[in-house]
Design an enzyme around this catalytic site. Sequence first.
Site, PDB file in Angstrom:
ATOM      1  N   ASP A  49       0.849  -1.190   0.000  1.00  0.00           N
ATOM      2  CA  ASP A  49       0.000   0.000   0.000  1.00  0.00           C
ATOM      3  C   ASP A  49       0.886   1.242   0.000  1.00  0.00           C
ATOM      4  OD1 ASP A  49      -1.790   2.061   0.509  1.00  0.00           O
ATOM      5  OD2 ASP A  49      -2.893   0.965   2.050  1.00  0.00           O
TER       6      ASP A  49
ATOM      7  N   ASP B 258      -6.014   7.200  -8.950  1.00  0.00           N
ATOM      8  CA  ASP B 258      -7.461   7.260  -8.753  1.00  0.00           C
ATOM      9  C   ASP B 258      -7.820   8.656  -8.240  1.00  0.00           C
ATOM     10  OD1 ASP B 258     -10.129   6.976  -7.844  1.00  0.00           O
ATOM     11  OD2 ASP B 258      -9.814   4.843  -7.453  1.00  0.00           O
TER      12      ASP B 258
ATOM     13  N   LYS C 276     -15.183  12.121  -4.762  1.00  0.00           N
ATOM     14  CA  LYS C 276     -16.088  12.504  -3.678  1.00  0.00           C
ATOM     15  C   LYS C 276     -15.302  13.117  -2.523  1.00  0.00           C
ATOM     16  CE  LYS C 276     -19.585   9.043  -4.834  1.00  0.00           C
ATOM     17  NZ  LYS C 276     -20.370   7.876  -4.375  1.00  0.00           N
TER      18      LYS C 276
ATOM     19  N   ASP D 276      -5.183  12.664 -16.321  1.00  0.00           N
ATOM     20  CA  ASP D 276      -6.102  13.203 -17.327  1.00  0.00           C
ATOM     21  C   ASP D 276      -7.322  13.815 -16.653  1.00  0.00           C
ATOM     22  OD1 ASP D 276      -7.114  10.735 -16.424  1.00  0.00           O
ATOM     23  OD2 ASP D 276      -8.340  10.523 -18.223  1.00  0.00           O
TER      24      ASP D 276
ATOM     25  N   GLU E 299       0.093   2.805 -20.018  1.00  0.00           N
ATOM     26  CA  GLU E 299      -0.905   2.199 -20.906  1.00  0.00           C
ATOM     27  C   GLU E 299      -2.154   3.074 -20.990  1.00  0.00           C
ATOM     28  OE1 GLU E 299       1.584  -1.084 -19.158  1.00  0.00           O
ATOM     29  OE2 GLU E 299       0.513   0.634 -18.339  1.00  0.00           O
TER      30      GLU E 299
END
EC number: 2.1.1.33
Length: 217
Positions: A96, A118, A122, A154, A194
């Site tokens: 982690d 990620d 929220k 992005d 990728e």
Amino acid sequence: MRVRNRKGAGEMLAENAHIVVENPADFKGSWSERFGNDHPIHIEVGCGKGAFITGMAALHPEINYIAIDMQLSVLSYALDKAIEADLPNVQMMLVDGAALSEYFADGEIDQVYLNFSDPWPKGRHEKRRLTYKSFLATYEKILRPEGEIHFKTDNRGLFEYSLVSLANYGMELKKVWLDLHQDEEFAPQNVMTEYEQKFSQKGQVIYRLEAKFLPKK
């Protein structure tokens, strides 16, 4: 990056213990010994399927790279690329990213890469973003003085959040790209993930920044 569970991924990692470090805490403070040299060490937190880390390692044999991901199947695909490329300057860790100080000593790392993390859009998930202040404190601890973070995404919302988070933490923003692939000077040397390859081909704007920690006053 979420992928389906890959059959045999665990066995694959175990069979390649010369690349995938089984007990990374054992090397805290001695990663240079693991690599067998005293080259600078760069880490990628959330390595995905490994295109970036293996691409960088091939281009820069004078730098040691550590790919970090907490998803077993994802790391197994990155391992595929490392094995195929036969790169002596790549190691991998199934851990982690929030616990990096358990595996690296203070000042042991030279640079941190965060690629297409990620966004956790929220508000209640803010603390999970890899550019949240608690993560920045961890990076600062393991990085050498004035060590750098290189960040690509992005997601405009995450990028704007990260610009503010890094600035509020007291970091110096060295360079900022609001449309990376339109930079004719940098684009040729840009090693893509990728995810980046897929979405840039569709015209998706890619954001990037380079920032460094400043000495505490």
